[in-house]
Enzyme design. Structure first.
Site, short mmCIF file in Angstrom:
data_model
loop_
_atom_site.label_atom_id
_atom_site.label_comp_id
_atom_site.label_asym_id
_atom_site.label_seq_id
_atom_site.Cartn_x
_atom_site.Cartn_y
_atom_site.Cartn_z
N TYR A 1 0.81 -1.21 0.00
CA TYR A 1 0.00 0.00 0.00
C TYR A 1 0.85 1.27 0.00
O TYR A 1 0.38 2.34 -0.37
CB TYR A 1 -0.93 0.05 1.22
CG TYR A 1 -2.00 -1.02 1.22
CD1 TYR A 1 -2.43 -1.62 0.05
CD2 TYR A 1 -2.60 -1.43 2.41
CE1 TYR A 1 -3.41 -2.60 0.06
CE2 TYR A 1 -3.58 -2.41 2.42
CZ TYR A 1 -3.97 -2.99 1.24
OH TYR A 1 -4.94 -3.95 1.26
N LYS B 1 3.64 -15.38 2.70
CA LYS B 1 3.61 -16.14 1.45
C LYS B 1 5.08 -16.41 1.07
O LYS B 1 5.56 -16.05 -0.01
CB LYS B 1 2.86 -15.30 0.38
CG LYS B 1 2.52 -16.03 -0.90
CD LYS B 1 1.44 -17.06 -0.76
CE LYS B 1 1.22 -17.75 -2.09
NZ LYS B 1 0.38 -18.97 -1.98
N ASP C 1 -2.86 -18.20 1.90
CA ASP C 1 -4.00 -18.88 1.27
C ASP C 1 -4.56 -19.95 2.20
O ASP C 1 -5.78 -20.10 2.36
CB ASP C 1 -3.63 -19.46 -0.11
CG ASP C 1 -2.24 -20.07 -0.15
OD1 ASP C 1 -1.49 -19.95 0.85
OD2 ASP C 1 -1.88 -20.68 -1.17
N ASP D 1 -5.30 -6.84 5.97
CA ASP D 1 -6.50 -6.13 5.55
C ASP D 1 -7.60 -7.13 5.22
O ASP D 1 -8.75 -7.03 5.69
CB ASP D 1 -6.15 -5.29 4.31
CG ASP D 1 -7.23 -4.30 3.94
OD1 ASP D 1 -8.24 -4.24 4.64
OD2 ASP D 1 -7.05 -3.58 2.94
N ASP E 1 -10.87 -8.69 8.01
CA ASP E 1 -12.29 -8.60 7.66
C ASP E 1 -12.93 -9.98 7.68
O ASP E 1 -14.08 -10.14 8.12
CB ASP E 1 -12.47 -7.97 6.28
CG ASP E 1 -12.63 -6.45 6.38
OD1 ASP E 1 -12.28 -5.89 7.44
OD2 ASP E 1 -13.09 -5.83 5.40
#
Ligand code: NAD
Length: 357
Positions: A135, A190, A222, A246, A250
């Site tokens: 980001y 990852k 994942d 992020d 959620d």
């Protein structure tokens, strides 16, 4: 203790009023100072984060924030949009760690889309790095591809990067939080594909040597996305980078069934923090006195625990919230048959009454 109170827009003022009532009932000595932020500040001054609001936020020991945003500001130039206030506060106060508990209260088990046996008793803490990663990484932009199979075509590009000290400081937050819980950190990355993640994993392994009492596990992102819905209770503290956090925070939030119940904290290296509900300004229900104030009240509890060094007062609020749920008080978003529907302010009053027990 000086607390900056930034209610913001939509349901922000309604829910923050209830959290302020609870703080005042708990301790009359808190110095609470109110300031405009978001769309409300834009309307008053043309700036979603006015200088005096920023100065108050910098000066205060902690910030209690409602929510900002409204669809009517969506067409404004980006710098004037209410959401810029949050980004500005995060940047100016160097709030690099986002803490989001996902707790499933026994009384609300039926609100989750998962089976009760999978979700009941869930209590996990997601620790998300907030100031780095893809980001913020440079370079980024839109251009004509200079090379590769699509050379000459319009392309967008971003850069994922993390420096070792950035990973180290968020790792410390996670390990220290785990020490106060069941002493298990799961680091999500990852590392099989990304160099950034390889560095992340190496730093976490190194850091774990300083916390021999805390168990460290690693999981690819994942797989973590699957495990969060398959066996969420296997997690205690989850630590991860900005983009993975992020998405996963959620996902974890919705496991518990109601966004109106979920607090959050964004803290810096000095434990100064901004505390806010995980949800937005809910303009669809603003002014109707039906918003659930519990996420904001629980955010105030996090503030007492993480920034103000008053864990026993935090416990009192959290126990009061558990009590009102067991007394079957419910706002509209969490109502189930046999429960008593209450307004936003009635829920605040019920929490205050429960503080006395
Ligand atoms: P939202 O979280 O505001 O609302 C999503 C849904 O959840 C709505 O149906 C809403 O009524 C409901 N809801 C949210 N909080 C509730 C509560 N406390 N009690 C009962 N129901 C509740 O998300 P959205 O509708 O996508 O966004 C609305 C505005 O909020 C947008 O302008 C967005 O940019 C902004 N936003 C702000 C923040 C923030 O201030 N940190 C975060 C997310 C979104």
């Amino acid at each position: 203790m000086k607390i900056a109170i930034l209610p913001g827009d939509g349901i922000g003022p309604e829910i923050v009023t209830e959290a302020v009532k609870v703080l005042q009932a708990l301790d009359e000595s808190f110095e609470l100072e109110l300031a405009l932020v978001g769309g409300a500040a834009y309307e008053a001054s043309g700036n979603p984060l006015p200088d005096d609001t920023l100065a108050l936020a910098k000066h205060a020991d902690a910030i209690l924030f409602g929510a900002v945003g409204d669809w009517r500001y969506d067409k404004l130039e980006r710098m004037f949009r209410p959401e810029q206030a949050i980004l500005g506060l995060r940047t100016h106060l160097q709030l690099f760690a986002n803490l989001r508990p996902a707790i499933c209260y026994p009384e609300l088990t039926s609100a989750s889309s998962l089976k009760p046996e999978i979700i009941s008793g869930l209590d996990i803490l997601i620790v998300r790095e907030l100031s780095g990663d893809i980001y913020f990484g440079q370079p980024r932009g839109l251009r004509n591809a200079p090379d590769g199979p699509f050379q000459g075509n319009h392309e967008g590009f971003d850069t994922m990067r993390y420096a070792e000290p950035e990973v180290r400081r968020i790792g410390h937050v996670a390990f220290q939080a785990a020490r106060k819980r069941t002493k298990h950190v799961t680091s999500i990355d990852k590392a099989n594909v990304l160099e950034t993640s390889q560095l992340w994993r190496n730093v976490m392994i190194d850091l774990a040597l300083e916390y021999p009492d805390v168990k460290l596990s690693h999981m690819y992102v994942d797989n973590a996305a699957m495990q969060l819905v398959k066996a969420p209770k296997a997690f205690d503290v989850v630590v991860t980078g900005n983009i993975f956090g992020d998405i996963l925070s959620d996902e974890a939030a919705i496991l518990t069934g109601s966004i109106g119940m979920l607090p959050s904290a964004s803290i810096n290296a000095n434990n100064k923090g901004l505390y806010e509900p995980s949800h937005g300004s809910a303009p669809d229900i603003a002014g109707k006195s039906i918003a659930n104030p519990l996420a904001t009240i629980l955010s105030a509890a996090m503030m007492l625990r993480y920034s103000l060094g008053r864990p026993e007062q935090a416990d009192r609020i959290e126990n009061a919230v558990k009590l009102v749920l067991s007394q079957r008080y419910r706002t509209l978003d969490i109502i189930t048959p046999g429960c008593k529907q209450v307004s936003t302010s009635e829920m605040g009053n019920a929490v205050i009454a429960a503080l006395a027990h």
